[in-house]
Design an enzyme around this catalytic site. Structure first.
Site, PDB file in Angstrom:
ATOM      1  N   GLN A  16      39.139  35.766  32.391  1.00  0.00           N
ATOM      2  CA  GLN A  16      40.052  36.540  31.528  1.00  0.00           C
ATOM      3  C   GLN A  16      41.327  36.878  32.301  1.00  0.00           C
ATOM      4  O   GLN A  16      41.411  36.689  33.519  1.00  0.00           O
ATOM      5  CB  GLN A  16      39.392  37.809  30.998  1.00  0.00           C
ATOM      6  CG  GLN A  16      39.120  38.882  32.035  1.00  0.00           C
ATOM      7  CD  GLN A  16      38.508  40.147  31.429  1.00  0.00           C
ATOM      8  OE1 GLN A  16      37.705  40.080  30.502  1.00  0.00           O
ATOM      9  NE2 GLN A  16      38.895  41.302  31.934  1.00  0.00           N
ATOM     10  N   GLY A  17      42.326  37.367  31.583  1.00  0.00           N
ATOM     11  CA  GLY A  17      43.541  37.866  32.214  1.00  0.00           C
ATOM     12  C   GLY A  17      44.350  36.769  32.900  1.00  0.00           C
ATOM     13  O   GLY A  17      44.448  35.634  32.423  1.00  0.00           O
ATOM     14  N   ASP A  37      34.079  32.569  37.782  1.00  0.00           N
ATOM     15  CA  ASP A  37      34.037  34.002  37.466  1.00  0.00           C
ATOM     16  C   ASP A  37      32.579  34.434  37.561  1.00  0.00           C
ATOM     17  O   ASP A  37      31.662  33.609  37.515  1.00  0.00           O
ATOM     18  CB  ASP A  37      34.574  34.250  36.043  1.00  0.00           C
ATOM     19  CG  ASP A  37      35.021  35.703  35.814  1.00  0.00           C
ATOM     20  OD1 ASP A  37      36.242  35.943  35.767  1.00  0.00           O
ATOM     21  OD2 ASP A  37      34.153  36.583  35.682  1.00  0.00           O
ATOM     22  N   ASP A  59      30.177  34.615  42.002  1.00  0.00           N
ATOM     23  CA  ASP A  59      30.363  36.030  42.326  1.00  0.00           C
ATOM     24  C   ASP A  59      31.006  36.078  43.712  1.00  0.00           C
ATOM     25  O   ASP A  59      30.374  35.737  44.708  1.00  0.00           O
ATOM     26  CB  ASP A  59      29.009  36.741  42.322  1.00  0.00           C
ATOM     27  CG  ASP A  59      29.131  38.229  42.633  1.00  0.00           C
ATOM     28  OD1 ASP A  59      30.223  38.674  43.048  1.00  0.00           O
ATOM     29  OD2 ASP A  59      28.123  38.941  42.468  1.00  0.00           O
ATOM     30  N   ARG A 145      46.791  55.237  43.144  1.00  0.00           N
ATOM     31  CA  ARG A 145      46.337  53.875  43.454  1.00  0.00           C
ATOM     32  C   ARG A 145      46.041  53.763  44.956  1.00  0.00           C
ATOM     33  O   ARG A 145      46.386  52.767  45.584  1.00  0.00           O
ATOM     34  CB  ARG A 145      47.410  52.848  43.045  1.00  0.00           C
ATOM     35  CG  ARG A 145      47.597  52.696  41.537  1.00  0.00           C
ATOM     36  CD  ARG A 145      46.398  52.001  40.889  1.00  0.00           C
ATOM     37  NE  ARG A 145      46.567  51.825  39.453  1.00  0.00           N
ATOM     38  CZ  ARG A 145      46.114  52.664  38.526  1.00  0.00           C
ATOM     39  NH1 ARG A 145      45.459  53.770  38.887  1.00  0.00           N
ATOM     40  NH2 ARG A 145      46.285  52.407  37.255  1.00  0.00           N
ATOM     41  N   TYR A 148      43.490  50.982  45.878  1.00  0.00           N
ATOM     42  CA  TYR A 148      44.079  49.748  45.339  1.00  0.00           C
ATOM     43  C   TYR A 148      45.303  49.329  46.158  1.00  0.00           C
ATOM     44  O   TYR A 148      45.399  48.180  46.615  1.00  0.00           O
ATOM     45  CB  TYR A 148      44.465  49.971  43.877  1.00  0.00           C
ATOM     46  CG  TYR A 148      45.030  48.751  43.200  1.00  0.00           C
ATOM     47  CD1 TYR A 148      44.238  47.638  42.964  1.00  0.00           C
ATOM     48  CD2 TYR A 148      46.360  48.704  42.792  1.00  0.00           C
ATOM     49  CE1 TYR A 148      44.745  46.509  42.338  1.00  0.00           C
ATOM     50  CE2 TYR A 148      46.879  47.588  42.158  1.00  0.00           C
ATOM     51  CZ  TYR A 148      46.078  46.493  41.929  1.00  0.00           C
ATOM     52  OH  TYR A 148      46.585  45.365  41.318  1.00  0.00           O
ATOM     53  N   LYS A 152      45.728  45.970  48.421  1.00  0.00           N
ATOM     54  CA  LYS A 152      46.717  44.921  48.115  1.00  0.00           C
ATOM     55  C   LYS A 152      47.709  44.750  49.270  1.00  0.00           C
ATOM     56  O   LYS A 152      48.201  43.647  49.506  1.00  0.00           O
ATOM     57  CB  LYS A 152      47.425  45.229  46.800  1.00  0.00           C
ATOM     58  CG  LYS A 152      46.506  45.134  45.572  1.00  0.00           C
ATOM     59  CD  LYS A 152      45.873  43.749  45.403  1.00  0.00           C
ATOM     60  CE  LYS A 152      45.147  43.600  44.078  1.00  0.00           C
ATOM     61  NZ  LYS A 152      44.526  42.270  43.905  1.00  0.00           N
ATOM     62  N   ARG A 206      57.640  52.083  33.680  1.00  0.00           N
ATOM     63  CA  ARG A 206      57.821  51.961  35.134  1.00  0.00           C
ATOM     64  C   ARG A 206      58.452  50.622  35.529  1.00  0.00           C
ATOM     65  O   ARG A 206      58.989  50.495  36.619  1.00  0.00           O
ATOM     66  CB  ARG A 206      56.523  52.255  35.895  1.00  0.00           C
ATOM     67  CG  ARG A 206      55.387  51.305  35.674  1.00  0.00           C
ATOM     68  CD  ARG A 206      54.117  51.840  36.373  1.00  0.00           C
ATOM     69  NE  ARG A 206      53.053  50.859  36.304  1.00  0.00           N
ATOM     70  CZ  ARG A 206      51.858  50.997  36.854  1.00  0.00           C
ATOM     71  NH1 ARG A 206      51.556  52.100  37.518  1.00  0.00           N
ATOM     72  NH2 ARG A 206      50.947  50.054  36.748  1.00  0.00           N
TER      73      ARG A 206
HETATM   74  P1  NAD Z   1      41.021  41.439  34.631  1.00  0.00           P
HETATM   75  O1  NAD Z   1      40.859  42.638  35.510  1.00  0.00           O
HETATM   76  O2  NAD Z   1      41.257  41.670  33.178  1.00  0.00           O
HETATM   77  O3  NAD Z   1      39.781  40.468  34.814  1.00  0.00           O
HETATM   78  C1  NAD Z   1      39.152  40.401  36.035  1.00  0.00           C
HETATM   79  C2  NAD Z   1      38.149  39.260  36.057  1.00  0.00           C
HETATM   80  O4  NAD Z   1      37.517  39.347  37.327  1.00  0.00           O
HETATM   81  C3  NAD Z   1      37.062  39.346  34.985  1.00  0.00           C
HETATM   82  O5  NAD Z   1      36.955  38.104  34.318  1.00  0.00           O
HETATM   83  C4  NAD Z   1      35.807  39.649  35.804  1.00  0.00           C
HETATM   84  O6  NAD Z   1      34.621  39.106  35.263  1.00  0.00           O
HETATM   85  C5  NAD Z   1      36.156  39.021  37.147  1.00  0.00           C
HETATM   86  N1  NAD Z   1      35.364  39.547  38.262  1.00  0.00           N
HETATM   87  C6  NAD Z   1      35.058  40.844  38.509  1.00  0.00           C
HETATM   88  N2  NAD Z   1      34.243  40.927  39.574  1.00  0.00           N
HETATM   89  C7  NAD Z   1      34.047  39.655  40.025  1.00  0.00           C
HETATM   90  C8  NAD Z   1      33.286  39.091  41.069  1.00  0.00           C
HETATM   91  N3  NAD Z   1      32.542  39.857  41.895  1.00  0.00           N
HETATM   92  N4  NAD Z   1      33.303  37.750  41.243  1.00  0.00           N
HETATM   93  C9  NAD Z   1      34.036  36.965  40.408  1.00  0.00           C
HETATM   94  N5  NAD Z   1      34.759  37.441  39.368  1.00  0.00           N
HETATM   95  C10 NAD Z   1      34.762  38.775  39.183  1.00  0.00           C
HETATM   96  O7  NAD Z   1      42.176  40.523  35.226  1.00  0.00           O
HETATM   97  P2  NAD Z   1      43.686  40.839  35.575  1.00  0.00           P
HETATM   98  O8  NAD Z   1      44.137  42.177  35.080  1.00  0.00           O
HETATM   99  O9  NAD Z   1      44.404  39.604  35.201  1.00  0.00           O
HETATM  100  O10 NAD Z   1      43.662  40.976  37.172  1.00  0.00           O
HETATM  101  C11 NAD Z   1      43.493  39.830  37.987  1.00  0.00           C
HETATM  102  C12 NAD Z   1      44.075  40.103  39.356  1.00  0.00           C
HETATM  103  O11 NAD Z   1      45.457  40.450  39.212  1.00  0.00           O
HETATM  104  C13 NAD Z   1      43.420  41.244  40.120  1.00  0.00           C
HETATM  105  O12 NAD Z   1      43.346  40.909  41.487  1.00  0.00           O
HETATM  106  C14 NAD Z   1      44.390  42.401  39.911  1.00  0.00           C
HETATM  107  O13 NAD Z   1      44.347  43.345  40.951  1.00  0.00           O
HETATM  108  C15 NAD Z   1      45.708  41.650  39.926  1.00  0.00           C
HETATM  109  N6  NAD Z   1      46.812  42.382  39.293  1.00  0.00           N
HETATM  110  C16 NAD Z   1      46.723  42.769  37.994  1.00  0.00           C
HETATM  111  C17 NAD Z   1      47.764  43.472  37.427  1.00  0.00           C
HETATM  112  C18 NAD Z   1      47.707  43.952  35.998  1.00  0.00           C
HETATM  113  O14 NAD Z   1      48.517  44.820  35.630  1.00  0.00           O
HETATM  114  N7  NAD Z   1      46.822  43.416  35.168  1.00  0.00           N
HETATM  115  C19 NAD Z   1      48.906  43.775  38.195  1.00  0.00           C
HETATM  116  C20 NAD Z   1      48.962  43.364  39.514  1.00  0.00           C
HETATM  117  C21 NAD Z   1      47.904  42.649  40.061  1.00  0.00           C
END
Ligand code: NAD
Length: 246
Positions: A16-17, A37, A59, A145, A148, A152, A206
């Protein structure tokens, strides 16, 4: 002709995402994509909706699973996109030891394990592009954060050290620092707040552009870093944040 013709891309957290859109856009640019995933049901949905993407359960908290996957695939993978990460809320007063540890295990240690597992094959073949998911929160202070942002920032440091250690081997390593992006987990953070409407407006405000980003806007950066278009780029933190950090 696709921008990623002839390349094989492995992505973590691709159900996802941002990871999911990256898998789809890389495939649309001609790459062989292995989307991994921990969520098998969401992966099955991706496989149905995007038949050109191969899915594998992984995982990233399990070193044995990573090493088994690398033993099988490392010789054929050209691009490793470490996307997995979580976004815990908290400051120094209410971040527990458990949350701190879980955040670093998922956001940083997983990348270390994946890079360590795939690097020997990249070195042998004198090729490889590693893309790590960081965040603008790793570059600037963001309220609540703590774990977090620290994790990062560690991803930024890991990326630079890896790039320095591998540049002579023909390997590139970069990270991406997005601002707020519309993904399922971001929507969950909005919905979980005590005033979702206000939370959404604050998340949007923001970014000086006055909106959150789309997963596509990050996934195109993944395509660029995966492709030979970025062949002179290593050790970089690519900011895609609607001007949040300017
Ligand atoms: P999300 O958080 O919506 O989805 C995360 C995915 O990670 C899910 O499909 C979940 O099943 C998977 N996941 C969780 N634990 C796992 C594990 N142990 N092994 C394998 N997969 C696992 O996705 P997103 O918001 O697109 O975030 C993805 C990345 O982008 C993350 O590293 C996040 O920190 C980073 N990020 C996100 C944003 C934001 O605003 N969404 C901003 C900056 C950075």
């Amino acid at each position: 002709m696709g921008r990623l013709d002839g390349k094989t891309v492995l992505i973590t957290a691709a159900a996802q995402g941002i990871g999911r859109r990256s898998a789809q856009l890389c495939a649309s640019e001609g790459a062989v994509v292995i989307a991994t995933d921990v969520n098998a049901a969401a992966l099955a949905k991706l496989a149905t909706e995007s038949p050109s993407v191969t899915v594998r359960r992984l995982d990233v908290l399990r070193r044995d699973e990573i090493e088994t996957l690398a033993a099988e695939l490392a010789d054929s993978v050209d691009v490793l996109f470490n996307c997995a990460g979580c976004v815990p809320d908290g400051d120094a007063a209410d971040t527990t030891d458990d949350v701190w540890q879980q955040t670093f295990d998922l956001n940083v240690r997983s990348m270390f394990w994946l890079c360590r597992a795939f690097l020997p094959a990249f070195r042998r073949r004198r090729t490889g592009s590693i893309i790590n998911m960081a965040s603008v929160a790793g570059l600037k202070g963001v309220p609540r954060r703590l774990a977090y942002g620290a994790s990062k920032a560690a991803v930024v440091g890991l990326t630079k050290c890896l790039a320095a250690d591998t540049v002579a081997d023909g390997i590139r390593c970069n990270c991406i620092c997005p601002g707020t992006v519309d993904t399922p987990s971001w929507r969950g953070r909005v919905a979980a707040s005590h005033d979702p409407e206000r939370a959404r407006a604050q998340f949007e405000a923001r970014q000086p552009m006055g909106r959150v980003g789309t997963a596509d806007e990050i996934a195109w950066m993944v395509v660029y870093l995966a492709s030979d278009e970025s062949s002179f780029t290593t050790g970089a933190s690519m900011v895609v944040d609607g001007g949040w950090s300017m």
